[in-house]
Design a protein around this motif. Structure first.
Motif, PDB file in Angstrom:
ATOM      1  N   ILE A  70       0.836  -1.203   0.000  1.00 15.08           N
ATOM      2  CA  ILE A  70       0.000   0.000   0.000  1.00 15.08           C
ATOM      3  C   ILE A  70       0.869   1.250   0.000  1.00 15.08           C
ATOM      4  CG2 ILE A  70      -1.525   1.338   1.486  1.00 15.08           C
ATOM      5  CD1 ILE A  70      -3.083  -1.100   2.018  1.00 15.08           C
ATOM      6  N   ILE A 125       4.627   2.149  -8.562  1.00  9.18           N
ATOM      7  CA  ILE A 125       3.440   1.298  -8.629  1.00  9.18           C
ATOM      8  C   ILE A 125       3.800  -0.093  -9.116  1.00  9.18           C
ATOM      9  CG2 ILE A 125       1.276   0.969  -9.881  1.00  9.18           C
ATOM     10  CD1 ILE A 125       0.664   3.764  -9.568  1.00  9.18           C
ATOM     11  N   LEU A 126       4.707  -0.178 -10.095  1.00 12.43           N
ATOM     12  CA  LEU A 126       5.074  -1.515 -10.585  1.00 12.43           C
ATOM     13  C   LEU A 126       5.855  -2.291  -9.539  1.00 12.43           C
ATOM     14  CD1 LEU A 126       5.896  -1.057 -14.339  1.00 12.43           C
ATOM     15  CD2 LEU A 126       3.891  -1.958 -13.257  1.00 12.43           C
ATOM     16  N   VAL A 137       3.187  -3.789  -7.444  1.00 11.94           N
ATOM     17  CA  VAL A 137       2.563  -4.943  -8.109  1.00 11.94           C
ATOM     18  C   VAL A 137       3.474  -6.159  -8.033  1.00 11.94           C
ATOM     19  CG1 VAL A 137       1.739  -5.784 -10.329  1.00 11.94           C
ATOM     20  CG2 VAL A 137       1.217  -3.492  -9.632  1.00 11.94           C
ATOM     21  N   HIS A 170       3.377  -7.632  -4.616  1.00 15.79           N
ATOM     22  CA  HIS A 170       2.123  -8.371  -4.399  1.00 15.79           C
ATOM     23  C   HIS A 170       2.201  -9.756  -5.020  1.00 15.79           C
ATOM     24  CE1 HIS A 170      -1.966  -9.607  -5.565  1.00 15.79           C
ATOM     25  NE2 HIS A 170      -2.272  -9.187  -4.370  1.00 15.79           N
ATOM     26  N   PHE A 171       2.649  -9.832  -6.288  1.00 12.62           N
ATOM     27  CA  PHE A 171       2.674 -11.151  -6.931  1.00 12.62           C
ATOM     28  C   PHE A 171       3.744 -12.058  -6.336  1.00 12.62           C
ATOM     29  CE2 PHE A 171       0.234  -9.151 -10.321  1.00 12.62           C
ATOM     30  CZ  PHE A 171      -0.740 -10.103 -10.427  1.00 12.62           C
ATOM     31  N   GLU A 227       1.003 -13.932  -3.843  1.00 12.45           N
ATOM     32  CA  GLU A 227       0.614 -15.018  -4.732  1.00 12.45           C
ATOM     33  C   GLU A 227       1.712 -16.067  -4.860  1.00 12.45           C
ATOM     34  OE1 GLU A 227      -2.245 -14.579  -7.107  1.00 12.45           O
ATOM     35  OE2 GLU A 227      -2.891 -13.003  -5.751  1.00 12.45           O
ATOM     36  N   ASN A 247       7.906 -12.802 -10.708  1.00 16.42           N
ATOM     37  CA  ASN A 247       7.543 -12.450 -12.075  1.00 16.42           C
ATOM     38  C   ASN A 247       8.569 -11.494 -12.684  1.00 16.42           C
ATOM     39  OD1 ASN A 247       6.087 -12.100 -14.387  1.00 16.42           O
ATOM     40  ND2 ASN A 247       4.143 -12.179 -13.301  1.00 16.42           N
ATOM     41  N   ARG A 274       8.996 -10.372 -15.561  1.00 18.19           N
ATOM     42  CA  ARG A 274       8.561  -9.438 -16.606  1.00 18.19           C
ATOM     43  C   ARG A 274       8.299  -8.049 -16.042  1.00 18.19           C
ATOM     44  NH1 ARG A 274       4.019 -13.102 -18.872  1.00 18.19           N
ATOM     45  NH2 ARG A 274       4.208 -13.710 -16.720  1.00 18.19           N
ATOM     46  N   MET A 329      -7.912  -3.520   1.465  1.00 18.79           N
ATOM     47  CA  MET A 329      -6.968  -3.559   0.343  1.00 18.79           C
ATOM     48  C   MET A 329      -7.691  -3.330  -0.982  1.00 18.79           C
ATOM     49  SD  MET A 329      -3.651  -4.303  -0.157  1.00 18.79           S
ATOM     50  CE  MET A 329      -2.611  -4.658  -1.561  1.00 18.79           C
ATOM     51  N   PHE A 339      -8.926   0.217  -1.168  1.00 20.69           N
ATOM     52  CA  PHE A 339      -7.808   1.122  -1.442  1.00 20.69           C
ATOM     53  C   PHE A 339      -7.437   1.085  -2.925  1.00 20.69           C
ATOM     54  CE2 PHE A 339      -3.196   1.346  -1.990  1.00 20.69           C
ATOM     55  CZ  PHE A 339      -2.998   2.656  -1.627  1.00 20.69           C
ATOM     56  N   LEU A 340      -7.403  -0.136  -3.503  1.00 16.38           N
ATOM     57  CA  LEU A 340      -7.018  -0.229  -4.914  1.00 16.38           C
ATOM     58  C   LEU A 340      -8.050   0.430  -5.815  1.00 16.38           C
ATOM     59  CD1 LEU A 340      -5.501  -3.770  -5.112  1.00 16.38           C
ATOM     60  CD2 LEU A 340      -4.357  -1.605  -5.246  1.00 16.38           C
ATOM     61  N   GLY A 363      -1.397  -2.419 -14.200  1.00 15.34           N
ATOM     62  CA  GLY A 363      -0.802  -3.052 -13.026  1.00 15.34           C
ATOM     63  C   GLY A 363      -1.809  -3.205 -11.897  1.00 15.34           C
ATOM     64  N   LEU A 364      -2.556  -2.126 -11.622  1.00 14.74           N
ATOM     65  CA  LEU A 364      -3.543  -2.211 -10.530  1.00 14.74           C
ATOM     66  C   LEU A 364      -4.647  -3.213 -10.852  1.00 14.74           C
ATOM     67  CD1 LEU A 364      -4.013   1.401  -9.211  1.00 14.74           C
ATOM     68  CD2 LEU A 364      -2.537  -0.407  -8.444  1.00 14.74           C
ATOM     69  N   SER A 371      -4.343  -5.875 -12.649  1.00 16.32           N
ATOM     70  CA  SER A 371      -3.849  -7.248 -12.517  1.00 16.32           C
ATOM     71  C   SER A 371      -3.821  -7.666 -11.053  1.00 16.32           C
ATOM     72  CB  SER A 371      -2.476  -7.394 -13.144  1.00 16.32           C
ATOM     73  OG  SER A 371      -1.536  -6.725 -12.367  1.00 16.32           O
ATOM     74  N   ILE A 372      -3.641  -6.713 -10.123  1.00 10.79           N
ATOM     75  CA  ILE A 372      -3.798  -7.085  -8.706  1.00 10.79           C
ATOM     76  C   ILE A 372      -5.263  -7.346  -8.397  1.00 10.79           C
ATOM     77  CG2 ILE A 372      -3.560  -6.322  -6.329  1.00 10.79           C
ATOM     78  CD1 ILE A 372      -1.185  -4.832  -7.007  1.00 10.79           C
ATOM     79  N   ASP A 411      -6.495 -10.601  -9.824  1.00  5.21           N
ATOM     80  CA  ASP A 411      -5.687 -11.752  -9.417  1.00  5.21           C
ATOM     81  C   ASP A 411      -5.140 -12.566 -10.570  1.00  5.21           C
ATOM     82  OD1 ASP A 411      -5.259 -11.716  -6.825  1.00  5.21           O
ATOM     83  OD2 ASP A 411      -7.099 -12.748  -6.236  1.00  5.21           O
ATOM     84  N   SER A 412      -4.719 -11.909 -11.649  1.00  7.86           N
ATOM     85  CA  SER A 412      -4.158 -12.710 -12.719  1.00  7.86           C
ATOM     86  C   SER A 412      -2.895 -12.048 -13.246  1.00  7.86           C
ATOM     87  CB  SER A 412      -5.157 -12.888 -13.849  1.00  7.86           C
ATOM     88  OG  SER A 412      -4.920 -11.952 -14.841  1.00  7.86           O
ATOM     89  N   PRO A 413      -1.815 -12.804 -13.405  1.00 10.31           N
ATOM     90  CA  PRO A 413      -0.577 -12.216 -13.933  1.00 10.31           C
ATOM     91  C   PRO A 413      -0.543 -12.124 -15.448  1.00 10.31           C
ATOM     92  CG  PRO A 413      -0.193 -14.467 -13.331  1.00 10.31           C
ATOM     93  CD  PRO A 413      -1.619 -14.182 -12.990  1.00 10.31           C
ATOM     94  N   LEU A 453       0.301  -8.801 -17.507  1.00 10.76           N
ATOM     95  CA  LEU A 453       1.582  -8.131 -17.367  1.00 10.76           C
ATOM     96  C   LEU A 453       2.362  -8.022 -18.661  1.00 10.76           C
ATOM     97  CD1 LEU A 453       2.420  -9.573 -13.935  1.00 10.76           C
ATOM     98  CD2 LEU A 453       1.610  -7.345 -14.487  1.00 10.76           C
ATOM     99  N   GLU A 454       1.994  -8.827 -19.672  1.00  9.46           N
ATOM    100  CA  GLU A 454       2.610  -8.593 -20.980  1.00  9.46           C
ATOM    101  C   GLU A 454       2.191  -7.255 -21.558  1.00  9.46           C
ATOM    102  OE1 GLU A 454       1.220 -11.581 -20.484  1.00  9.46           O
ATOM    103  OE2 GLU A 454       2.805 -13.062 -20.772  1.00  9.46           O
TER     104      GLU A 454
END
Lengths: 123, 95
Positions: A11, A52-53, A56, A59-60, A64, A68, A70, B1, B4-5, B48-49, B51-52, B55-57, B60-61
């Motif tokens: 956050i 921000i990245l 992210v 987080h991953f 999770e 990652n 990438r 969370m 907030f997002l 990016g936000l 994808s959080i 819940d899927s990566p 990101l491509e």
């Protein structure tokens, strides 16, 4: 407990990034000429998107559980190309004869470049 | 969370409206190109936000693609406004 610590770290990074993107928007709206707008857009937007990245990525990675690379690649690419793009655009604006703001006190390029001549040559 | 997002997504959309204002109003071409570059950056943060949030990566491509396309667009527009050509074939353009 660890979950709370990780979430507050994410956050923190995302809040800093969103703040800098908002600063970029305010700068693009309110600053007087194209050079100061390029300054706002290149520096603070790059810092905001990198932050921000990073959030992210954390987080991953930590929640999770998939590392990652990438996102790291994207962060490095943006860190290199953001300021370079802003610099190239400001240079192109100077040589194509965009006027400076009235508040400008000093123009170091003026003795070296005859801007009016380049402008006429292009037209 | 999640709350907030979503608030962050709202603030970023507000910033995108600011970039769009400069894109439409900008007195010169470099203004518009700088606003377009910033729109690319804002879209990257939104992806990016999201994808959080979803819940899927797999989004990101899109980050890498948007970054590369925004950078190439900025460089091409700056070459075009500076010299009138994008790819220089003549080596003696600087004189």
């Amino acid at each position: 407990m660890t979950e709370i610590l990780i979430n507050s770290l994410i956050i923190l990074f995302i809040a800093v990034g969103v703040f800098f993107i908002l600063v970029t928007a305010i700068g693009l709206i309110r600053l007087p000429d194209v050079y100061s707008r390029a300054h706002a857009a290149s520096k603070s937007a790059t810092l905001g998107v990198m932050s921000i990245l990073i959030g992210v990525f954390l987080h991953f990675w930590l929640i999770e559980g998939n590392f990652n690379p990438r996102i790291i690649l994207g962060i490095v690419f943006l860190f290199i190309t953001g300021p370079v793009g802003g610099h190239m655009m400001a240079k192109a604006a100077y040589f194509s004869g965009v006027p400076l703001a009235k508040e400008t006190v000093r123009d170091d390029m003026a003795p070296l470049v005859d801007r009016e001549a380049t402008k006429k040559e292009q037209l | 969370m999640t709350m907030f997002l979503w608030i962050c997504v709202g603030i970023l959309s507000f910033s995108l409206v600011g970039f769009l204002y400069r894109l439409m109003k900008g007195p010169s071409t470099p203004d518009r190109v700088i606003a377009l570059d910033s729109i690319g950056v804002g879209l990257i943060t939104l992806v990016g936000l999201f994808s959080i949030l979803f819940d899927s990566p797999f989004f990101l491509e899109v980050i890498l693609l948007l970054a590369i396309i925004a950078y190439i667009g900025t460089v091409a527009f700056s070459k075009f406004t500076e010299k009138g050509v994008i790819i220089e074939n003549d080596r003696d353009t600087h004189k």
